[in-house]
Design an enzyme around this catalytic site. Sequence first.
Site, short mmCIF file in Angstrom:
data_model
loop_
_atom_site.label_atom_id
_atom_site.label_comp_id
_atom_site.label_asym_id
_atom_site.label_seq_id
_atom_site.Cartn_x
_atom_site.Cartn_y
_atom_site.Cartn_z
N HIS A 85 -47.45 -14.92 14.78
CA HIS A 85 -46.23 -13.98 14.43
C HIS A 85 -46.24 -13.49 12.98
O HIS A 85 -46.03 -14.72 12.15
CB HIS A 85 -45.11 -14.88 14.80
N GLU A 246 -31.99 -14.27 15.64
CA GLU A 246 -32.02 -14.60 14.19
C GLU A 246 -31.05 -14.75 13.24
O GLU A 246 -31.06 -14.01 12.57
CB GLU A 246 -33.21 -13.79 13.74
N ASN A 344 -43.20 -13.26 7.66
CA ASN A 344 -43.49 -12.51 6.68
C ASN A 344 -44.07 -12.99 5.62
O ASN A 344 -44.18 -14.25 5.19
CB ASN A 344 -41.96 -11.93 6.35
#
Length: 451
Positions: A85, A246, A344
């Site tokens: 991910h 989230e 990220n």
Amino acid sequence: MRDALQRAGSRFWLRNARAPGVLVPGFAAERDAEGLVRLDLRIEDGCVAGVAPAGARDAASPAGSATDGVDMQGGQVWPAPLDAHTHLDKGHIWPRTRNPDGTFGGAINAVMNDRAAAWSEADVEARADFAIRCAHAHGTVAIRTHVDTYLPVARGSWQVMTRLRERWAGRVALQMASICPLDRFAGPDGEAIADMVAGAGGVLGMVTRHSGELHEDLPAGFREELDHFFSLAEARGLDLDLHVDESGESGARALREIALTALRRNFKGRIQCGHCCSLSIQPEEFAHETIAAVAEAGIDIVVLPMCNMYLQDRVPGRTPRWRGVTMVHEMRAAGIRVSVASDNTRDPFYAYGDLDMVEVFREATRIMHLDHPFGDWYRAASADPAEAMGMKGRGLIAAGQPADLLLFSARFMTELLARPQSDRIVLRDGRPLEATAPHWRELDAVVGVGD
């Protein structure tokens, strides 16, 4: 060690090593208190040819003996990790577009502005390729990236990722999944997105919120929209990969609806759900009912502990009260496959990171208490993401698998997790990898900064 490996040629013993026993299938040696085993590995022509107890001779390889070869001196050997991910298209924009307050909403707005202002194909390709080079140097062999999929501009990003997949084939396997809010799949755009994903050999993905909203209460019409989303995947034989709940809001309960929808439709593809943060603050009974449904539906979970700790429960001037991660121990106990991943990298959703799965595992262990005992958690950065990504067999040390390995001088887990392991040796096809992570200055012109 590196010199010895360079001299070893294509056929040699890697001896006197330790490895997580759960990552060496069928190996019957005694495990120590941390679940590590002592072993010797036979490497032949780029593959693992055999595994033997430390100091023993492997009858399958009579030409070699475990008293010959490269001595690991008790250091650890791990299979090369997989990162299930990431967001390569967002990566490394932080120097030009920061998150003004570190919040989830601030991240969304900052990325939207940057995408509108700067995301040409050349820009995305330069940053994404830089990120893959980092991951490759750290030893990662496969990456799944979510690609912001807002038509029509998304077509350029998907073309970039397709080119990068071809460029990196044989070194880093690249998978792509779409990401946009669920309401984007209504009407003709939904068909067009699903067709584009199918044409690129991708995975259909979305976030369980509406455009302009956060992960709070389920939006109006959510169940009907989710059902339509599943139908788009079924019609094209696509797997699913979803950003789910989230937030720290108790009304964010999409994970249960996803599991129930998969069960009702008898969905045949793979489903991976990421984040699932709000589960940790749900009433206990509801949380366990959700976990049971997820287990029954065969859904894989991927957790992103560094990013979630960065964003969740961030309020200016207030100390965060929770870690922002989901109920991983309860999920694992229910038989759910749980992976850890980078998420990220140096963008408004997470200002740090380098696509280094050793760092991810180290921080995940500390944040989510994956130790004492480690148990099966060694699989979370290797064998489990491999299976979730449809690459079963990777992420293990087994005869016939490529000799893609990480070699550490650290002998015990307290040594492995105490330091960044910057001195690791990456083996690819049994040979030391010479690649190093690129310097940040290479992106200066792309992101508009200088010395």
